[in-house]
Design a protein around this motif. Structure first.
Motif, PDB file in Angstrom:
ATOM      1  N   PHE A 138       0.850  -1.209   0.000  1.00  0.00           N
ATOM      2  CA  PHE A 138       0.000   0.000   0.000  1.00  0.00           C
ATOM      3  C   PHE A 138       0.875   1.245   0.000  1.00  0.00           C
ATOM      4  O   PHE A 138       2.045   1.214   0.395  1.00  0.00           O
ATOM      5  N   ILE A 139       0.240   2.320  -0.429  1.00  0.00           N
ATOM      6  CA  ILE A 139       0.957   3.595  -0.503  1.00  0.00           C
ATOM      7  C   ILE A 139      -0.039   4.717  -0.259  1.00  0.00           C
ATOM      8  O   ILE A 139      -1.207   4.601  -0.610  1.00  0.00           O
ATOM      9  N   ARG A 140       0.405   5.773   0.403  1.00  0.00           N
ATOM     10  CA  ARG A 140      -0.394   7.009   0.466  1.00  0.00           C
ATOM     11  C   ARG A 140       0.533   8.152   0.095  1.00  0.00           C
ATOM     12  O   ARG A 140       1.616   8.295   0.660  1.00  0.00           O
ATOM     13  N   ALA A 141       0.102   8.946  -0.862  1.00  0.00           N
ATOM     14  CA  ALA A 141       0.927  10.047  -1.355  1.00  0.00           C
ATOM     15  C   ALA A 141       0.163  11.357  -1.240  1.00  0.00           C
ATOM     16  O   ALA A 141      -1.068  11.373  -1.229  1.00  0.00           O
ATOM     17  N   ILE A 142       0.906  12.452  -1.144  1.00  0.00           N
ATOM     18  CA  ILE A 142       0.275  13.772  -1.069  1.00  0.00           C
ATOM     19  C   ILE A 142       0.771  14.644  -2.228  1.00  0.00           C
ATOM     20  O   ILE A 142       1.852  14.436  -2.762  1.00  0.00           O
ATOM     21  N   GLY A 143      -0.064  15.608  -2.596  1.00  0.00           N
ATOM     22  CA  GLY A 143       0.342  16.605  -3.589  1.00  0.00           C
ATOM     23  C   GLY A 143       0.226  16.171  -5.037  1.00  0.00           C
ATOM     24  O   GLY A 143       0.775  16.831  -5.925  1.00  0.00           O
ATOM     25  N   LEU A 144      -0.488  15.068  -5.310  1.00  0.00           N
ATOM     26  CA  LEU A 144      -0.608  14.652  -6.714  1.00  0.00           C
ATOM     27  C   LEU A 144      -1.520  15.614  -7.487  1.00  0.00           C
ATOM     28  O   LEU A 144      -2.410  16.249  -6.912  1.00  0.00           O
ATOM     29  N   LYS A 145      -1.270  15.701  -8.807  1.00  0.00           N
ATOM     30  CA  LYS A 145      -1.954  16.712  -9.627  1.00  0.00           C
ATOM     31  C   LYS A 145      -2.905  16.055 -10.622  1.00  0.00           C
ATOM     32  O   LYS A 145      -2.712  14.892 -11.002  1.00  0.00           O
ATOM     33  N   ALA A 146      -3.862  16.841 -11.079  1.00  0.00           N
ATOM     34  CA  ALA A 146      -4.770  16.358 -12.124  1.00  0.00           C
ATOM     35  C   ALA A 146      -3.945  15.879 -13.311  1.00  0.00           C
ATOM     36  O   ALA A 146      -3.017  16.563 -13.743  1.00  0.00           O
TER      37      ALA A 146
END
Ligand SMILES: [Zn+2]
Length: 336
Positions: A257-265
């Motif tokens: 599993f992974i959780r990421a922040i700040g991804l863009k359209a």
């Protein structure tokens, strides 16, 4: 505020006038130098989720003209990676030496943004501290844990001194320190103080030089990554429980599993797991994001095969691509 000569910093400047060299003492106020306001390691045990919104309209922009902010946000959010980390206790620290001018304690810890935002009207900061520094600088610390404050108005504090601990008080969905800097009563972005308006670069960093590399802007970041033995949800990751169920040789499933922040359209994500001989065990290719995301999660897993798990090293690779280029990558592994 009261100005103390022991706090003030002076410097002299040399000025050449005509043929005469004159040494003219001049008092120049220097900008405050900030240390970490939280006892965490940026990029490892905490991340910056939001910066100051530099856009005066109803849109939002961080100091790099990126997406890591929201409309009207007036500080920097240092986010812990899970509730478990918060429960273990993380100290909020005086970012610079000064005098405590205001405190609030007694606001309960709870997730009010989802349940009852009206419950925190006018106390959005929750439990907090305001410190005044020389030359009309001020720092504010919000969302601290109920009952954790260690200072009171009038106390003199040194940079790095604990003020209390991170909590979930006020208007907050996840454990973080909201840190506001003001100069002469106006909001100051500690990453770009004095930034010329309309620019996406420039201004002065108020952070101590020793911190600037650690606090370098990251437009996307991985907050959590690991292996677990059962399906995951955002709540399970937030709670810190996903990491606790590490798969063993007899586990019913292996899930990365992974959780990421700040991804863009428009960003595309892929998470793949390979078995000890290098074959793909599980893969998850997400559709391109339809909008910018403060946080996203992705997992890829497989149930135990009839013959059981092979011993060896299982590798997970998470890749975010944009316009054919890799913009974020994380590799991690599990072995038994
Ligand atoms: Zn904030």
């Amino acid at each position: 505020m009261q100005r103390s000569t022991t706090w003030s910093i002076f410097r002299e400047v040399c000025v050449i006038t005509g043929s005469m060299l004159a040494l003219i003492p001049s008092v120049v106020a220097e900008n405050v130098r900030l240390k970490m306001p939280l006892a965490c390691d940026p990029g490892r045990t905490c991340n910056i989720q939001n910066y100051v919104d530099i856009d005066s309209s109803s849109a939002e922009k961080d100091y790099k003209c990126g997406t890591l902010t929201y409309d009207g946000h007036n500080g920097t959010d240092f986010r812990l990676r899970s509730l478990d980390a918060q429960r273990a206790g993380v100290n909020v620290l005086a970012s610079a030496s000064g005098r405590v001018v205001r405190t609030r304690d007694g606001v309960p810890d709870g997730s009010f943004l989802k349940s009852a935002p009206e419950a925190v009207r006018d106390i959005e900061c929750g439990n907090g501290v305001i410190i005044e520094h020389p030359d009309h600088w001020e720092t504010q610390y919000c969302h601290m844990a109920k009952g954790s404050l260690q200072v009171k108005p009038g106390d003199l504090v040194k940079a790095g001194q604990p003020l209390g601990q991170v909590g979930l008080s006020g208007l907050t969905e996840y454990p973080h320190l909201h840190f506001t800097v003001r100069h002469q009563g106006r909001i100051a972005d500690p990453f770009a103080y004095g930034r010329p308006s309309g620019t996406c670069d420039g201004g002065e960093s108020l952070w101590d030089p020793s911190l600037r590399e650690q606090l370098a802007y990251q437009e996307r970041a991985v907050l959590n990554a690991g292996f677990t033995s059962s399906p995951v949800t955002m709540d399970i990751i937030e709670d810190g429980n996903a990491e606790k169920k590490l798969p063993a040789i007899d586990s019913p499933a292996i899930v990365a599993f992974i959780r990421a922040i700040g991804l863009k359209a428009g960003d595309t994500q892929r998470l793949a797991v390979t078995n000890p001989v290098g074959n793909v065990l599980a893969e998850n290719r997400a559709v391109p994001l339809d909008k910018n995301k403060a946080q996203v999660m992705l997992f890829a897993g497989r149930k135990r095969p009839v013959g059981g798990w092979d011993q060896g090293v299982y590798k997970a690779t998470y890749v975010v691509e944009r316009d054919g280029k890799v913009v974020l990558k994380k590799e991690f592994e599990l072995s038994f």
